[in-house]
Enzyme design. Structure first.
Site, short mmCIF file in Angstrom:
data_model
loop_
_atom_site.label_atom_id
_atom_site.label_comp_id
_atom_site.label_asym_id
_atom_site.label_seq_id
_atom_site.Cartn_x
_atom_site.Cartn_y
_atom_site.Cartn_z
N GLU A 272 19.65 -10.77 19.56
CA GLU A 272 19.92 -9.37 19.24
C GLU A 272 19.58 -9.11 17.77
OE1 GLU A 272 23.95 -8.41 20.28
OE2 GLU A 272 23.72 -8.98 22.38
N HIS A 291 24.30 -3.64 23.10
CA HIS A 291 25.59 -4.25 22.76
C HIS A 291 26.52 -3.22 22.12
CE1 HIS A 291 27.55 -8.38 21.66
NE2 HIS A 291 28.43 -7.51 22.14
#
Length: 333
Positions: A272, A291
Site C-alpha cells: 500500500e 484501506h
C-alpha cells in the site's frame, strides 16, 4: 502556573488529529499538569524522532515507530498507538524488554469497518460499480438482469471480534442466514452475533458471501488458502476489510481470473499504496478501496481520544488497553 507532572509527545502528528482530540481535552490535560509537545509530519530520520520525543514519558503514535526510538529514549514509559493492530507498527517485544508499556485503541472502528463491509457487499451483490461506469460511458444498461437479493442468502463471517460481530448482526437484519467461524465459539459470542458456528471448510462451501474479520496473527497468515477458495460456490463473493495476509493472494487472483467465484471486494493489500501495475487493478470482478474502512471522522476521533486517554490513565496508575502488560520484564519507573 501549573507545574508539569509529565510530558506527552506526538512526534508524527497532523493538525487534523489534533483537532479531533479537541481543545477541551487538551485544556483538561494542561490543567492536570500534562504538557503535550505536538509535532506535525513524520520525522525524516531516527535523529529527528529522538529530538521530537525528547524527555517525554508518554508517546502518542500515529504511524510506525523506529526501534532506535524505543532504545534511546530513556524517559519513555508508555507508547499509545492510534489504532488496534499495534504489533505491525511498534516492536512490542522490544518495548517489553525495555519496560515500556504499549497501548492500543481496540473497538474504535467497529461500526465504521462493519458499515464499509456492508457497503461493499451491497455493491457486489447489485453490480453497482460496473453499472455506474457503464452509465458514465453513455450506456443505459437498464434491461440487463444482473445482481442478486441478499435476503435468504448465506453470509459467512470469519472472526467474531467487534467488527465481525457487527457485520454478522447487519447481515441478519438483511434477512441473511449467518454462519460464523471463530477460534472461541462460545454460546455467548454466537448469540450476540446471531450466528451459527461452522467449520471454515463448511462456511466457505455454504456461503454466498464470505467476509473476513480476523486480527493479524502468525497463525492467521494465509488462513484463506487455495483449498478453501476452491470450496466456494461459483457465484460467491469474498470480502476482505481485515488484513491482506489472511489470504493466499495468488490463489484468489487465479480464482477471480478463471471466474471460479463471482467476485471480491478488497480494502487491504500486501503493498500500500497499490502499485499502478498491480494485477488487482485489471480485474473487472473486483471492487477496490484504499484501506479506508476505518477512516471516518467519528472513528478517527474516538481512536485518537482513546489513545490520549490511555496515556493519561497510565500516569494516574490506571493502565488500560495495554497489550504487553503480562510481558513487561520490569516497567520503567
Amino acid at each position: 502556573m501549573t507545574t508539569t507532572r509529565y510530558t506527552i509527545a506526538c512526534a508524527d502528528g497532523d493538525e487534523g488529529y489534533r483537532d479531533l482530540i479537541g481543545q477541551e481535552m487538551l485544556d483538561s490535560l494542561d490543567a492536570e499538569g500534562v504538557r503535550v509537545n505536538w509535532h506535525n509530519g513524520t520525522p525524516g530520520d531516527d535523529d529527528e524522532w529522538l529530538r521530537r520525543v525528547g524527555d517525554a514519558e508518554g508517546l502518542l503514535l500515529l504511524w510506525s515507530l523506529p526501534d532506535r526510538v524505543l532504545r534511546e529514549s530513556p524517559n519513555l514509559k508508555a507508547v499509545s498507538w492510534v489504532g488496534s493492530g499495534v504489533h505491525t507498527f511498534v516492536n512490542v517485544p522490544l518495548a517489553s524488554a525495555l519496560g515500556i508499556r504499549v497501548c492500543n485503541t481496540p473497538g474504535y472502528g467497529n461500526d465504521a469497518v462493519a458499515e464499509h463491509t456492508l457497503g461493499l457487499i451491497l455493491a457486489l451483490a447489485r453490480g453497482t460499480v460496473a453499472l455506474d461506469a457503464e452509465i458514465r460511458r453513455g450506456d443505459w444498461p437498464r434491461d440487463d438482469v444482473r445482481g442478486v437479493e441478499l435476503a435468504g442468502k448465506t453470509l459467512g463471517v470469519v472472526g467474531l471480534g467487534g467488527i465481525g460481530t457487527r457485520v454478522a448482526q447487519l447481515g441478519g437484519l438483511l434477512g441473511m442466514r449467518v454462519l460464523a467461524w471463530t477460534r472461541e465459539p462460545t454460546p455467548e459470542r454466537l448469540a450476540l452475533a446471531r450466528a451459527t458456528y461452522a467449520s471454515l471448510e463448511d462456511l466457505f462451501a455454504a456461503s454466498d458471501i464470505v467476509s473476513l474479520h480476523l486480527a493479524p496473527a502468525p497463525e492467521a497468515t494465509g488462513i484463506v488458502s487455495a483449498s478453501l477458495l476452491r470450496r466456494m460456490q461459483p457465484g460467491a463473493f469474498l470480502i476482505n476489510t481485515a488484513r491482506a495476509e489472511l489470504v493466499d493472494g495468488d490463489a484468489l487472483l487465479n480464482a477471480l481470473r478463471e471466474r471460479r467465484i463471482g467476485g471480491a471486494a478488497l480494502d487491504v493489500f500486501s503493498s500500500e499504496p497499490l502499485p499502478p501495475d498491480n494485477p488487482w487493478r485489471a480485474l473487472p470482478n473486483v471492487i477496490l478501496t484504499p484501506h479506508i474502512g476505518f477512516r471516518t471522522p467519528e472513528a478517527s476521533g474516538r481512536s485518537v481520544r482513546m489513545a490520549v486517554d490511555n496515556l493519561a490513565r497510565m500516569f494516574q496508575g490506571e493502565p488500560r488497553h495495554v497489550v504487553n502488560l503480562n510481558e513487561l520484564i520490569r516497567p520503567r519507573q
